[in-house]
Scaffold this active site. Structure first.
Site, PDB file in Angstrom:
ATOM      1  N   TYR A 237     -62.441 -30.793   2.739  1.00  0.00           N
ATOM      2  CA  TYR A 237     -62.954 -29.566   3.355  1.00  0.00           C
ATOM      3  C   TYR A 237     -64.128 -29.040   2.537  1.00  0.00           C
ATOM      4  CZ  TYR A 237     -62.960 -25.113   5.822  1.00  0.00           C
ATOM      5  OH  TYR A 237     -63.334 -24.039   6.591  1.00  0.00           O
ATOM      6  N   PHE A 294     -70.478 -22.564   8.838  1.00  0.00           N
ATOM      7  CA  PHE A 294     -70.793 -23.867   8.243  1.00  0.00           C
ATOM      8  C   PHE A 294     -69.471 -24.420   7.748  1.00  0.00           C
ATOM      9  CE2 PHE A 294     -71.363 -26.848   4.867  1.00  0.00           C
ATOM     10  CZ  PHE A 294     -72.473 -27.586   5.218  1.00  0.00           C
ATOM     11  N   GLU A 295     -69.038 -25.490   8.376  1.00  0.00           N
ATOM     12  CA  GLU A 295     -67.751 -26.086   8.038  1.00  0.00           C
ATOM     13  C   GLU A 295     -67.866 -27.590   8.216  1.00  0.00           C
ATOM     14  OE1 GLU A 295     -63.246 -24.871   9.077  1.00  0.00           O
ATOM     15  OE2 GLU A 295     -64.471 -25.364  10.843  1.00  0.00           O
ATOM     16  N   ILE A 296     -67.421 -28.320   7.211  1.00  0.00           N
ATOM     17  CA  ILE A 296     -67.507 -29.776   7.272  1.00  0.00           C
ATOM     18  C   ILE A 296     -66.278 -30.349   6.585  1.00  0.00           C
ATOM     19  CG2 ILE A 296     -68.881 -29.856   5.141  1.00  0.00           C
ATOM     20  CD1 ILE A 296     -70.373 -32.243   6.405  1.00  0.00           C
ATOM     21  N   HIS A 331     -58.072 -21.524   8.751  1.00  0.00           N
ATOM     22  CA  HIS A 331     -58.515 -22.762   8.101  1.00  0.00           C
ATOM     23  C   HIS A 331     -58.449 -22.629   6.578  1.00  0.00           C
ATOM     24  CE1 HIS A 331     -61.149 -24.304  11.693  1.00  0.00           C
ATOM     25  NE2 HIS A 331     -59.897 -24.049  12.029  1.00  0.00           N
TER      26      HIS A 331
END
Length: 404
Positions: A237, A294-296, A331
């Site tokens: 994450y 912004f999430e990867i 999350h």
């Protein structure tokens, strides 16, 4: 008796060859030299070849390449391009009406990163996409563009929700001026992003995702394959900004989470990041979360038993509707509790903006190398109180950049 010698006749083609044979010979020799040179160059080229040629940011091995201090502090490496793509995908949840804001986001990601790697892009909508949306976006992305419709039961009020109670609660939140307090679509979006997006059939073939929202800006060139970065550094994450949640949107989220952990202690990782989300060893939630604009990360993490059972437990409690639980705290709590803290990563050196917050690399050398166009004075990454990046570094036992 005199003998007359007759001149031997030659064909016209032979005369032409004799006339120009010197020039032909020189040209042939020159051609051999050029071909030999090209063959030599191709044979001596480094095997670490950029995926696309002719760009200014293809990541190749170089002693002059600079890594952000925060990446050194977190103990990661930046992978060199090897021409092999990972099973990564950009994912965007959008409506047809978002098109002209979204195209700017797509161009930022393509120009700063994906025009060298050509990763696919999945677009999801609760309604069918228009022909115009498909035509415009497919022309902009360098990988395959795929379009999917969200299943009805993933974007509707579930049967166990008391609709009268729901309307009463949400209208009361609206009167308190809580952001999106009375919104039904916003609740559907948060619930979908929290528990269903990675279950969509279009994402089944992928291992890694990058969530790209409308109205984002990337300020810097990304010098490496960001999906390969996750893989080689064993990261599940990644985030770029972390902020504090609006407490009145999640009054019972932490108590519900504690009940889940009590029933399922096996999911709590021994080397977790609890200190990032709690100041008192888990008694209360401090509201810190990773900003999901912004999430990867790893799709397999969200497909895991721990995460799926956690979401299902939250969903059954009704908090996405009776309150206004966001996907970001859901999350963040899950990643902080279920992952090894070393599997979470703070990304620096990219430069990012989504209204109303900006991330701009703190180091001038990094900004220049990555061709950043952000204004350093507008960076909020290390601002204390409302922003939580300092707390993340403290919880992970990482050194802060000089001057912070």
């Amino acid at each position: 008796m005199s003998v007359h010698h007759k001149k031997k006749l030659m064909p016209k083609s032979a005369l032409l060859i004799r006339k120009y044979q010197k020039g032909i010979r020189s040209s042939f020799i020159g051609l051999i030299i050029v071909l030999s040179f090209l063959f030599f160059m191709s044979g001596s080229r480094s095997p670490e070849v950029p995926i696309a040629q002719g760009t200014s940011v293809s990541r190749v091995a170089s002693k002059d390449y600079l890594m952000p201090f925060t990446d050194k502090s977190q103990g990661v490496i930046h992978p060199v391009d090897d021409g092999k793509k990972e099973k990564g995908v950009m994912v965007t949840l959008a409506r047809n009406s978002d098109l002209w804001n979204l195209v700017k986001s797509i161009r930022h990601v393509e120009d700063r990163f994906n025009n060298r790697y050509h990763y696919d892009w999945v677009f999801l909508n609760d309604q069918p996409f228009s022909d115009e949306f498909k035509r415009v976006t497919s022309a902009l992305v360098s990988g395959k563009a795929k379009y999917g419709t969200i299943p009805k039961d993933h974007w509707s009020i579930p049967s166990w929700i008391d609709t009268e109670k729901f309307d009463e609660k949400r209208l009361a939140m609206g009167k308190l001026d809580i952001p999106y307090g009375s919104s039904v679509p916003y609740r559907h979006m948060c619930r979908f992003q929290s528990g269903f997006i990675w279950r969509h059939p279009l994402l089944e073939e992928y291992e890694w995702f990058w969530r790209v929202d409308t109205d984002i800006t990337l300020f810097c060139d990304i010098q490496y394959d960001i999906f390969k970065f996750l893989k080689v550094n064993n990261k599940k994450y990644g985030f770029i900004l972390s902020v504090s949640e609006y407490e009145r949107t999640i009054p019972t989220l932490w108590e519900t989470t504690k009940k889940f952990i009590k029933k399922n202690p096996k999911f709590l990782h021994k080397n977790n990041l609890m200190k990032f989300i709690s100041n008192d060893d888990g008694d209360t939630y401090n509201m810190c979360h990773f900003w999901t604009n912004f999430e990867i990360g790893s799709l397999d993490f969200f497909r895991s038993d721990a995460y799926r059972e956690y979401f299902d437990y939250l969903d059954s409690s009704g908090g996405f509707f009776y309150e206004r639980w966001g996907d970001a705290p859901v999350h963040s709590i899950a990643a902080s509790l279920f992952l090894d803290k070393s599997e979470i990563h703070f990304f620096d050196g990219l430069g990012f903006h989504h209204p109303d917050f900006t991330s701009c690399p703190i180091e001038q050398k990094i900004r220049l190398q990555n061709k950043c166009i952000c204004e350093p004075s507008k960076d909020v990454t290390w601002t204390p109180d409302y922003f939580c990046t300092r707390k993340y570094f403290s919880a992970g036992n990482y050194k802060l950049p000089p001057g912070i």
